[in-house]
Motif scaffolding. Structure first.
Motif, PDB file in Angstrom:
ATOM      1  N   VAL A  91     -54.309 -14.074 -49.381  1.00  0.00           N
ATOM      2  CA  VAL A  91     -53.318 -13.506 -50.407  1.00  0.00           C
ATOM      3  C   VAL A  91     -52.453 -12.334 -50.077  1.00  0.00           C
ATOM      4  O   VAL A  91     -52.996 -11.470 -49.211  1.00  0.00           O
ATOM      5  CB  VAL A  91     -54.478 -13.241 -51.706  1.00  0.00           C
ATOM      6  CG1 VAL A  91     -55.178 -11.815 -51.274  1.00  0.00           C
ATOM      7  CG2 VAL A  91     -53.732 -12.962 -52.940  1.00  0.00           C
ATOM      8  N   PRO A  92     -51.487 -12.436 -50.576  1.00  0.00           N
ATOM      9  CA  PRO A  92     -50.461 -11.223 -50.408  1.00  0.00           C
ATOM     10  C   PRO A  92     -51.103  -9.899 -50.842  1.00  0.00           C
ATOM     11  O   PRO A  92     -51.859  -9.823 -51.813  1.00  0.00           O
ATOM     12  CB  PRO A  92     -49.131 -11.705 -51.064  1.00  0.00           C
ATOM     13  CG  PRO A  92     -49.160 -12.945 -51.618  1.00  0.00           C
ATOM     14  CD  PRO A  92     -50.614 -13.292 -51.560  1.00  0.00           C
ATOM     15  N   MET A  93     -50.935  -8.774 -49.831  1.00  0.00           N
ATOM     16  CA  MET A  93     -51.412  -7.423 -49.912  1.00  0.00           C
ATOM     17  C   MET A  93     -50.421  -6.413 -49.835  1.00  0.00           C
ATOM     18  O   MET A  93     -49.494  -6.649 -49.000  1.00  0.00           O
ATOM     19  CB  MET A  93     -52.791  -7.350 -49.333  1.00  0.00           C
ATOM     20  CG  MET A  93     -54.113  -7.952 -49.751  1.00  0.00           C
ATOM     21  SD  MET A  93     -55.476  -7.590 -48.637  1.00  0.00           S
ATOM     22  CE  MET A  93     -54.945  -8.986 -47.372  1.00  0.00           C
ATOM     23  N   LEU A  94     -50.398  -5.419 -50.497  1.00  0.00           N
ATOM     24  CA  LEU A  94     -49.550  -4.089 -50.274  1.00  0.00           C
ATOM     25  C   LEU A  94     -50.479  -3.197 -50.200  1.00  0.00           C
ATOM     26  O   LEU A  94     -51.018  -2.556 -51.095  1.00  0.00           O
ATOM     27  CB  LEU A  94     -48.482  -4.265 -51.385  1.00  0.00           C
ATOM     28  CG  LEU A  94     -47.609  -2.800 -51.242  1.00  0.00           C
ATOM     29  CD1 LEU A  94     -46.756  -2.850 -49.975  1.00  0.00           C
ATOM     30  CD2 LEU A  94     -46.551  -2.910 -52.607  1.00  0.00           C
TER      31      LEU A  94
ATOM     32  N   ASP B 234     -62.776   1.258 -38.748  1.00  0.00           N
ATOM     33  CA  ASP B 234     -62.073   0.141 -39.539  1.00  0.00           C
ATOM     34  C   ASP B 234     -63.010  -1.097 -39.903  1.00  0.00           C
ATOM     35  O   ASP B 234     -62.658  -1.998 -40.428  1.00  0.00           O
ATOM     36  CB  ASP B 234     -60.966  -0.507 -38.636  1.00  0.00           C
ATOM     37  CG  ASP B 234     -61.576  -1.285 -37.228  1.00  0.00           C
ATOM     38  OD1 ASP B 234     -62.785  -1.260 -37.257  1.00  0.00           O
ATOM     39  OD2 ASP B 234     -60.533  -1.796 -36.477  1.00  0.00           O
ATOM     40  N   GLU B 235     -64.231  -0.555 -40.186  1.00  0.00           N
ATOM     41  CA  GLU B 235     -65.352  -1.503 -40.604  1.00  0.00           C
ATOM     42  C   GLU B 235     -65.115  -1.918 -41.938  1.00  0.00           C
ATOM     43  O   GLU B 235     -65.333  -3.286 -42.122  1.00  0.00           O
ATOM     44  CB  GLU B 235     -66.740  -0.688 -40.560  1.00  0.00           C
ATOM     45  CG  GLU B 235     -67.271  -0.364 -39.297  1.00  0.00           C
ATOM     46  CD  GLU B 235     -67.527  -1.824 -38.597  1.00  0.00           C
ATOM     47  OE1 GLU B 235     -68.299  -2.762 -39.032  1.00  0.00           O
ATOM     48  OE2 GLU B 235     -66.984  -2.197 -37.303  1.00  0.00           O
ATOM     49  N   ARG B 236     -64.301  -1.091 -42.750  1.00  0.00           N
ATOM     50  CA  ARG B 236     -64.228  -1.310 -44.293  1.00  0.00           C
ATOM     51  C   ARG B 236     -63.282  -2.755 -44.330  1.00  0.00           C
ATOM     52  O   ARG B 236     -62.871  -2.777 -45.382  1.00  0.00           O
ATOM     53  CB  ARG B 236     -63.824  -0.354 -44.779  1.00  0.00           C
ATOM     54  CG  ARG B 236     -65.020   0.873 -45.305  1.00  0.00           C
ATOM     55  CD  ARG B 236     -64.562   1.826 -46.220  1.00  0.00           C
ATOM     56  NE  ARG B 236     -65.707   2.706 -46.401  1.00  0.00           N
ATOM     57  CZ  ARG B 236     -65.668   3.945 -46.996  1.00  0.00           C
ATOM     58  NH1 ARG B 236     -64.521   4.219 -47.437  1.00  0.00           N
ATOM     59  NH2 ARG B 236     -66.691   4.676 -47.360  1.00  0.00           N
ATOM     60  N   ALA B 237     -62.614  -2.924 -43.161  1.00  0.00           N
ATOM     61  CA  ALA B 237     -61.487  -3.865 -43.188  1.00  0.00           C
ATOM     62  C   ALA B 237     -61.824  -5.192 -43.033  1.00  0.00           C
ATOM     63  O   ALA B 237     -61.044  -6.220 -43.179  1.00  0.00           O
ATOM     64  CB  ALA B 237     -60.305  -3.485 -42.437  1.00  0.00           C
ATOM     65  N   LYS B 238     -63.179  -5.447 -42.717  1.00  0.00           N
ATOM     66  CA  LYS B 238     -63.437  -6.757 -42.171  1.00  0.00           C
ATOM     67  C   LYS B 238     -63.326  -7.990 -43.266  1.00  0.00           C
ATOM     68  O   LYS B 238     -62.846  -9.006 -43.092  1.00  0.00           O
ATOM     69  CB  LYS B 238     -65.063  -6.636 -41.629  1.00  0.00           C
ATOM     70  CG  LYS B 238     -65.266  -6.118 -40.400  1.00  0.00           C
ATOM     71  CD  LYS B 238     -66.755  -6.237 -40.126  1.00  0.00           C
ATOM     72  CE  LYS B 238     -66.679  -5.582 -38.396  1.00  0.00           C
ATOM     73  NZ  LYS B 238     -68.313  -5.695 -38.071  1.00  0.00           N
ATOM     74  N   HIS B 239     -63.852  -7.241 -44.559  1.00  0.00           N
ATOM     75  CA  HIS B 239     -63.831  -8.564 -45.612  1.00  0.00           C
ATOM     76  C   HIS B 239     -62.256  -8.988 -45.976  1.00  0.00           C
ATOM     77  O   HIS B 239     -61.986  -9.840 -46.694  1.00  0.00           O
ATOM     78  CB  HIS B 239     -64.359  -8.097 -47.003  1.00  0.00           C
ATOM     79  CG  HIS B 239     -63.546  -6.832 -47.439  1.00  0.00           C
ATOM     80  ND1 HIS B 239     -63.585  -5.342 -47.173  1.00  0.00           N
ATOM     81  CD2 HIS B 239     -62.734  -6.911 -48.716  1.00  0.00           C
ATOM     82  CE1 HIS B 239     -62.890  -4.871 -47.829  1.00  0.00           C
ATOM     83  NE2 HIS B 239     -62.538  -5.432 -48.939  1.00  0.00           N
ATOM     84  N   LEU B 240     -61.234  -8.052 -45.579  1.00  0.00           N
ATOM     85  CA  LEU B 240     -59.596  -8.261 -45.786  1.00  0.00           C
ATOM     86  C   LEU B 240     -59.399  -9.582 -44.954  1.00  0.00           C
ATOM     87  O   LEU B 240     -58.500 -10.272 -45.611  1.00  0.00           O
ATOM     88  CB  LEU B 240     -58.835  -7.243 -45.576  1.00  0.00           C
ATOM     89  CG  LEU B 240     -59.176  -5.722 -46.109  1.00  0.00           C
ATOM     90  CD1 LEU B 240     -58.322  -4.710 -45.613  1.00  0.00           C
ATOM     91  CD2 LEU B 240     -59.058  -5.832 -47.733  1.00  0.00           C
TER      92      LEU B 240
ATOM     93  N   ALA C 154     -64.078  -7.897 -54.485  1.00  0.00           N
ATOM     94  CA  ALA C 154     -64.281  -9.069 -55.588  1.00  0.00           C
ATOM     95  C   ALA C 154     -63.402 -10.370 -55.074  1.00  0.00           C
ATOM     96  O   ALA C 154     -63.916 -11.530 -55.107  1.00  0.00           O
ATOM     97  CB  ALA C 154     -63.792  -8.702 -56.901  1.00  0.00           C
ATOM     98  N   GLN C 155     -62.226 -10.118 -54.595  1.00  0.00           N
ATOM     99  CA  GLN C 155     -61.297 -11.071 -54.284  1.00  0.00           C
ATOM    100  C   GLN C 155     -61.989 -11.737 -52.961  1.00  0.00           C
ATOM    101  O   GLN C 155     -61.663 -13.130 -52.989  1.00  0.00           O
ATOM    102  CB  GLN C 155     -59.866 -10.587 -53.876  1.00  0.00           C
ATOM    103  CG  GLN C 155     -59.037 -11.778 -53.272  1.00  0.00           C
ATOM    104  CD  GLN C 155     -58.491 -12.828 -54.342  1.00  0.00           C
ATOM    105  OE1 GLN C 155     -58.537 -12.535 -55.589  1.00  0.00           O
ATOM    106  NE2 GLN C 155     -58.040 -13.856 -53.781  1.00  0.00           N
ATOM    107  N   ALA C 156     -62.414 -11.115 -52.028  1.00  0.00           N
ATOM    108  CA  ALA C 156     -63.008 -11.691 -50.718  1.00  0.00           C
ATOM    109  C   ALA C 156     -64.242 -12.611 -51.193  1.00  0.00           C
ATOM    110  O   ALA C 156     -64.545 -13.534 -50.680  1.00  0.00           O
ATOM    111  CB  ALA C 156     -63.364 -10.571 -49.905  1.00  0.00           C
ATOM    112  N   ALA C 157     -65.263 -12.112 -52.253  1.00  0.00           N
ATOM    113  CA  ALA C 157     -66.207 -12.878 -52.733  1.00  0.00           C
ATOM    114  C   ALA C 157     -65.894 -14.219 -53.260  1.00  0.00           C
ATOM    115  O   ALA C 157     -66.414 -15.361 -52.975  1.00  0.00           O
ATOM    116  CB  ALA C 157     -66.895 -12.141 -53.490  1.00  0.00           C
TER     117      ALA C 157
END
Length: 234
Positions: free
Chosen positions: A156-159, A145-151, A118-121
């Motif tokens: 934005v900070p991420m933990l 690691d395909e699911r990481a592409k949108h990150l 949602a944040q990436a969109a």
């Protein structure tokens, strides 16, 4: 958790869908964590209830909420577009209930992944960072690691709070992702933790000790974001 500890609220997803939520807040919260559940259990799961209760003790409010499929008693997770709409609606409700409070969004497994999508969109209004309690980098037993592409589409900070025995996120794949995302992103590793941050007895620690470690790390990270100056909002 005592029933009176959490206030029941309603989150309006769209014109035809409303889902339940649980708001849990200390008298003077310093931030609110909008907390989404995993694919197999709803917002009242003991793990999420413990997170909410412990964060309250640390001065942080939480808004837990159901995804529409869970609200309806279904087992198949919502399509990403609907799940992301629920995330966006929950963030908006948290902002309405606790106006002016810094917001953090994320959640457990599926919930964290849908929040990040949602944040990436489109950036979630008022959200200063994303926190993941076991990010599902790949399906169990299918390292990728395909699911990481949108990150990489977000600034934005991420933990990431991840266990070394997590079948949904091999550390040898996750660590390079976190490094590649840059200085805004942090990884807190739970030694011997699985996807639910459960540890084996051989680790020399119990789950209560691990939960305390994880929530100390999470609350400290949230506290830092709560007092940080956001560019353009000085």
């Amino acid at each position: 958790m005592k029933p009176s500890d959490a206030k029941r609220v309603t989150v309006t997803v769209d014109d035809t869908r409303r889902v339940s939520g649980l708001l849990q807040a200390p008298p003077k919260p310093r931030a609110c964590y909008v907390l989404a559940h995993g694919a197999g259990a709803g917002m009242a799961h003991p793990f999420l209830a413990a997170v909410a209760a412990e964060l309250k003790e640390r001065g942080i409010a939480t808004l837990r909420y159901q995804f529409p499929y869970m609200e309806a008693g279904g087992k198949r997770p919502d399509p990403p577009k609907l799940a992301q709409a629920a995330v966006r609606a929950a963030v908006a409700e948290a902002s309405r209930l606790l106006p002016g409070l810094p917001l953090i969004a994320g959640g457990k497994s599926f919930g964290g992944r849908m929040t990040s999508q949602a944040q990436a969109a489109s950036p979630l209004a008022g959200v200063r960072g994303l926190a993941f309690l076991g990010f599902p980098l790949h399906p169990a037993g299918k390292p990728s690691d395909e699911r990481a592409k949108h990150l990489f589409d977000m600034q934005v900070p991420m933990l990431f709070l991840q266990g070394t025995r997590d079948d949904f996120a091999e550390m040898t794949l996750l660590e390079p992702v976190v490094t590649g995302l840059g200085g805004l992103v942090s990884l807190h590793v739970v030694q011997e933790g699985d996807h639910s941050l459960h540890v084996l007895a051989r680790s020399g620690r119990n789950d209560r000790e691990v939960m305390s470690e994880v929530l100390d790390a999470l609350s400290a990270w949230i506290g830092g974001l709560a007092i940080a100056v956001i560019p353009g909002r000085e």
